[in-house]
Design a protein around this motif. Structure first.
Motif, PDB file in Angstrom:
ATOM      1  N   LEU A 344      52.935 -69.202   3.458  1.00  0.00           N
ATOM      2  CA  LEU A 344      51.897 -69.813   4.286  1.00  0.00           C
ATOM      3  C   LEU A 344      52.141 -69.680   5.772  1.00  0.00           C
ATOM      4  O   LEU A 344      51.219 -69.777   6.575  1.00  0.00           O
ATOM      5  CB  LEU A 344      51.757 -71.307   3.939  1.00  0.00           C
ATOM      6  CG  LEU A 344      51.265 -71.612   2.521  1.00  0.00           C
ATOM      7  CD1 LEU A 344      51.153 -73.115   2.331  1.00  0.00           C
ATOM      8  CD2 LEU A 344      49.929 -70.962   2.236  1.00  0.00           C
ATOM      9  N   HIS A 352      47.747 -77.005   3.585  1.00  0.00           N
ATOM     10  CA  HIS A 352      48.913 -76.231   3.172  1.00  0.00           C
ATOM     11  C   HIS A 352      49.300 -76.615   1.741  1.00  0.00           C
ATOM     12  O   HIS A 352      49.440 -77.806   1.436  1.00  0.00           O
ATOM     13  CB  HIS A 352      50.109 -76.525   4.086  1.00  0.00           C
ATOM     14  CG  HIS A 352      49.948 -76.024   5.491  1.00  0.00           C
ATOM     15  ND1 HIS A 352      50.731 -75.022   6.012  1.00  0.00           N
ATOM     16  CD2 HIS A 352      49.101 -76.389   6.489  1.00  0.00           C
ATOM     17  CE1 HIS A 352      50.382 -74.799   7.271  1.00  0.00           C
ATOM     18  NE2 HIS A 352      49.389 -75.623   7.583  1.00  0.00           N
ATOM     19  N   THR A 354      51.999 -77.198  -0.420  1.00  0.00           N
ATOM     20  CA  THR A 354      53.454 -77.336  -0.361  1.00  0.00           C
ATOM     21  C   THR A 354      54.117 -76.922  -1.664  1.00  0.00           C
ATOM     22  O   THR A 354      55.231 -76.396  -1.670  1.00  0.00           O
ATOM     23  CB  THR A 354      53.847 -78.782  -0.011  1.00  0.00           C
ATOM     24  OG1 THR A 354      53.184 -79.696  -0.893  1.00  0.00           O
ATOM     25  CG2 THR A 354      53.433 -79.108   1.417  1.00  0.00           C
TER      26      THR A 354
END
Length: 510
Positions: A344, A352, A354
């Motif tokens: 990313l 985002h 994770t």
């Protein structure tokens, strides 16, 4: 949080050209541990928001060889959806770099094998909200680094017109499933031509929209400045309809700057009355171009006169330099954002994933040796150029891209669309399993000579099937003004009607 030891800090300091004594490093170590890591500990305990999942789905399965003879499916599943909408009755496949919650995502590589996303990408939710039936995930090339179709760790994707030939990449499975008629539509992604190249070699329509028109949220990126996502189908109407559904801002993708969806199907008039079309000379007659491809595309472009358009030959000399800008931005951008940035990267606002960061970093630590040759040469070249020249050429390429965009925009003052071959040659044979490294690289690169430049400039561009030679499809690329997909679709629809759609019939496998 794991506290850094002195050796780790010494290595980091050295990589940034810092000369620090052990006592100085120890002092910084104490400050880091006592002042900064607390924030990480607190954030680690907080619960991050996740994108909502609106529809139930089955875990699905990886299909057998008998069910998947061309190796185009990675995963089949069944996803609930709205009962009514623009996509009612349409079966749709997703490129396997697109997150579909609860369903495995491999992105073509064992690095991610076993990863199951916890969110739906924005395009997924939009499709389901409009009653589209998502039937599974299509195989894509290893981390989307290749233009051919032999690098996925699930095995090569075979061309539906001749299984000894490449289907093109990296949206290889998406193109094949549409060509076979197993789905009506598919979603592909495009950084150097990965929607348009396989569409050309598999004989379907594939549209790379303007940069930022369709949100990339929930999709495994390559470089934020190159990432595009768009529709693939056997008819222009299906391309237009799917684009209507997936286009427009979602408030989560930093690539988006105000472009909105339009009623694209309303522009499918079946004619190009009053349009001006420019055949770009520099898109033809490359040293590796095939004469039958050039001739077929020129003949197709000239046929727009029959639909009411004016057609001229034009010259855009800087087009020939565009592929070099694409090569640099893609190579260094991919190396830094995807590989150094664990998929990313940093310095952008938006959603985002994770879990994806963790899965990719873990997989790279354990299985990096299994990467494709194209991925490895991208890492080595991109990281070297960043270290040796501190990103100077990546920056220069982007500056030149502004100039190149202006050059095309100048042409668009006189012409509504520009035309050239999507790929200057027909599908190539797949290499043998034990092919030399040189051959693997040669088959992976160079296909994007005409396509990659429009990822750099952001202009919309579409593959339009326009003929066959030796039993293999040939594609014509139609390029439009930034934010004017409707003009491209109008031209493509006129050509489709003129030719009776004869180039996009579903392929029957023996």
């Amino acid at each position: 949080m794991r506290e850094p030891d002195l050796e780790t800090l010494r290595t980091i300091a050295s990589s940034y050209h810092l000369t620090m004594s052990d006592d100085e490093l120890a002092a910084y170590q104490k400050l880091i541990n006592e002042n900064l890591l607390e924030s990480y500990d607190i954030v680690d305990q907080m619960v991050e928001p996740e994108l909502s999942i609106k529809y139930k789905r089955t875990p699905g399965y990886h299909p057998s060889n008998a069910e998947n003879p061309l190796n185009a499916w990675y995963w089949k599943t069944d996803v609930a959806h709205a009962k009514k909408g623009k996509l009612a009755g349409k079966k749709i496949a997703l490129k396997d770099n697109i997150s579909l919650a609860g369903v495995p995502m491999m992105n073509g590589t064992n690095i991610l094998k076993g990863f199951i996303p916890q969110i739906d990408a924005t395009v997924v939710t939009r499709i389901l909200d409009e009653a589209g039936q998502i039937t599974g995930k299509a195989v894509c090339e290893s981390l989307c680094c290749d233009c051919s179709s032999f690098t996925s760790d699930t095995g090569p994707v075979l061309n539906p017109y001749h299984p000894a030939y490449s289907a093109g990449g990296s949206s290889s499975g998406s193109a094949v499933l549409v060509a076979l008629g197993e789905v009506d539509m598919a979603i592909g992604c495009d950084q150097t031509g990965s929607i348009r190249m396989p569409s050309s070699w598999c004989g379907i329509f594939g549209l790379k929209p303007s940069w930022g028109l369709v949100p990339f949220t929930g999709i495994f990126p390559v470089d934020v400045t190159l990432d595009h996502v768009g529709p693939m189908a056997r008819t222009t109407e299906d391309v237009a309809r799917l684009l209507e559904v997936i286009a427009g801002p979602d408030g989560l993708d930093p690539r988006q700057y105000g472009l909105k969806s339009k009623p694209y199907t309303d522009y499918l008039t079946g004619n190009t009355e009053g349009m001006r079309i420019g055949i770009v000379d520099e898109g033809f007659d490359w040293p590796f171009s095939e004469k039958d491809v050039d001739q077929t595309v020129r003949k197709a472009a000239e046929s727009f006169v029959t639909c009411g358009a004016a057609v001229d030959e034009i010259s855009i000399p800087m087009h020939r330099q565009g592929i070099h800008l694409s090569n640099i931005i893609n190579t260094e951008g991919t190396a830094i954002q995807m590989f150094r940035g664990n998929a990313l990267g940093t310095s952008w606002r938006g959603y985002h994933q994770t879990q994806l960061l963790d899965a990719f970093a873990s997989g790279m630590a354990k299985k990096a040796d299994e990467l494709s040759a194209a991925a490895k040469i991208t890492i080595l070249t991109g990281q070297y150029m960043q270290q040796a020249y501190h990103g100077r050429y990546y920056a220069k390429a982007h500056n030149l891209a502004l100039q190149l965009k202006n050059v095309y925009d100048k042409a668009f003052e006189d012409y509504d669309v520009l035309i050239m071959p999507t790929v200057p040659y027909k599908a190539t044979k797949l290499p043998d399993r034990d092919a030399r490294l040189q051959e693997q690289i040669e088959r992976s690169f160079g296909v994007d000579t005409n396509t990659g430049v429009f990822d750099v400039t952001g202009h919309p561009a579409m593959n339009v099937p326009c003929g066959f030679s030796n039993g293999l499809p040939i594609g014509m690329m139609v390029v439009g003004r930034f934010g004017e997909e409707e003009t491209i679709l109008r031209a493509a629809h006129a050509f489709e009607k003129l030719t009776g759609g004869k180039y996009t019939k579903p392929v029957t496998q023996n």
